[in-house]
Design an enzyme around this catalytic site. Structure first.
Site, mmCIF file in Angstrom:
data_model
loop_
_atom_site.group_PDB
_atom_site.id
_atom_site.type_symbol
_atom_site.label_atom_id
_atom_site.label_comp_id
_atom_site.label_asym_id
_atom_site.label_seq_id
_atom_site.Cartn_x
_atom_site.Cartn_y
_atom_site.Cartn_z
ATOM 1 N N ASP A 142 1.001 -1.153 0.148
ATOM 2 C CA ASP A 142 0.103 0.029 -0.111
ATOM 3 C C ASP A 142 1.100 1.246 0.177
ATOM 4 O OD1 ASP A 142 -1.854 2.129 0.544
ATOM 5 O OD2 ASP A 142 -2.989 0.538 1.663
ATOM 6 N N THR A 215 2.199 -9.773 -10.712
ATOM 7 C CA THR A 215 0.894 -9.881 -10.282
ATOM 8 C C THR A 215 -0.126 -8.899 -10.826
ATOM 9 O OG1 THR A 215 1.455 -7.901 -8.657
ATOM 10 C CG2 THR A 215 2.469 -10.040 -8.054
ATOM 11 N N ARG A 216 -1.220 -9.038 -10.457
ATOM 12 C CA ARG A 216 -2.290 -8.270 -11.001
ATOM 13 C C ARG A 216 -2.288 -6.625 -10.541
ATOM 14 N NH1 ARG A 216 -7.378 -8.247 -7.061
ATOM 15 N NH2 ARG A 216 -6.303 -8.765 -5.277
#
Length: 236
Positions: A142, A215-216
């Site tokens: 994040d 990764t996405r």
């Protein structure tokens, strides 16, 4: 209250991320039934009020232990578990929707060398033995883009001090992010807490690792024109 009683009092920590997203589909709820098999025992206070260190040798049969902090949908974690069956991998993710996605991928891949802590990694740090981890992944964490929220980032002393404690000398920390300011903060803070940055040439942070699986989150960054950075550190 005695000192022993005080030591057993649960630590109260602020948590700023999401724990739940969209309502789980029936198939995802079914996947979560598998969590009982893979959930890491002894992290929560009720099960381990004395905060005894986890027995990772018993958990993974003496294999090297890796940790992925915030595994998102779990695609990288399952990729690593399938490609390196000789290690045990712990995944930590408080977002229950991501945990459900991981359980589905584990079922599809048939991997077993995994354990999952569906909660705050700081609670896991409390019970990991010192110098017990051989590799740690921090992939697209994040970014907390507002300056007043930078203290919530993983690359701060609150996380890096216990991380350094649980990593073996010579263990590798991989950080992937598409946020330039996160790169700056990582390069400032991580070396201050007992790590060396291993880059020798631009390709060392511009190109992914040989065993990388995009990764996405990375795919979204690429679609939106952001440039990934791949930082490799070694515990001194």
């Amino acid at each position: 209250m005695s000192g022993d009683g005080a030591a057993r009092r649960p630590v109260t920590r602020n948590f700023y991320g999401r724990r739940h997203g969209k309502q789980l589909r029936p198939a995802q709820r079914a996947y979560l039934e598998d969590l009982e098999t893979f959930a890491l025992r002894g992290v929560d206070w009720d099960a381990n009020p004395d905060r005894r260190p986890l027995d990772l040798g018993a958990l993974f049969g003496g294999r090297p232990v890796w940790l992925e902090v915030g595994f998102g949908g779990g695609e990288h974690m399952v990729h690593q578990a399938a490609g390196t069956p000789g290690v045990g991998i712990i995944g930590c993710e408080p977002f229950i929707n991501g945990v459900a996605m991981l359980m589905g991928k584990i079922r599809a891949a048939g991997v077993e060398n995994l354990a999952v802590h569906p909660g705050d990694v700081r609670d896991l740090f409390d019970v990991l033995p010192a110098a017990s981890l051989d590799r740690v992944f921090l992939l697209y964490p994040d970014p907390w883009p507002k300056k007043k929220h930078h203290r919530r980032r993983f690359v701060t002393p609150e996380y890096l001090v216990p991380l350094a404690r649980v990593m073996k000398p010579g263990a590798v920390l991989r950080v992937a992010t598409d946020i330039p300011d996160y790169v700056r903060q990582a390069l400032e803070q991580v070396p201050r807490h007992g790590f060396d940055w291993l880059a020798e040439r631009p390709a060392d942070w511009r190109e992914p690792w040989d065993d990388w699986m995009s990764t996405r989150y990375e795919q979204k960054a690429l679609r939106e024109g952001r440039v990934p950075h791949y930082l490799t550190f070694r515990r001194r």
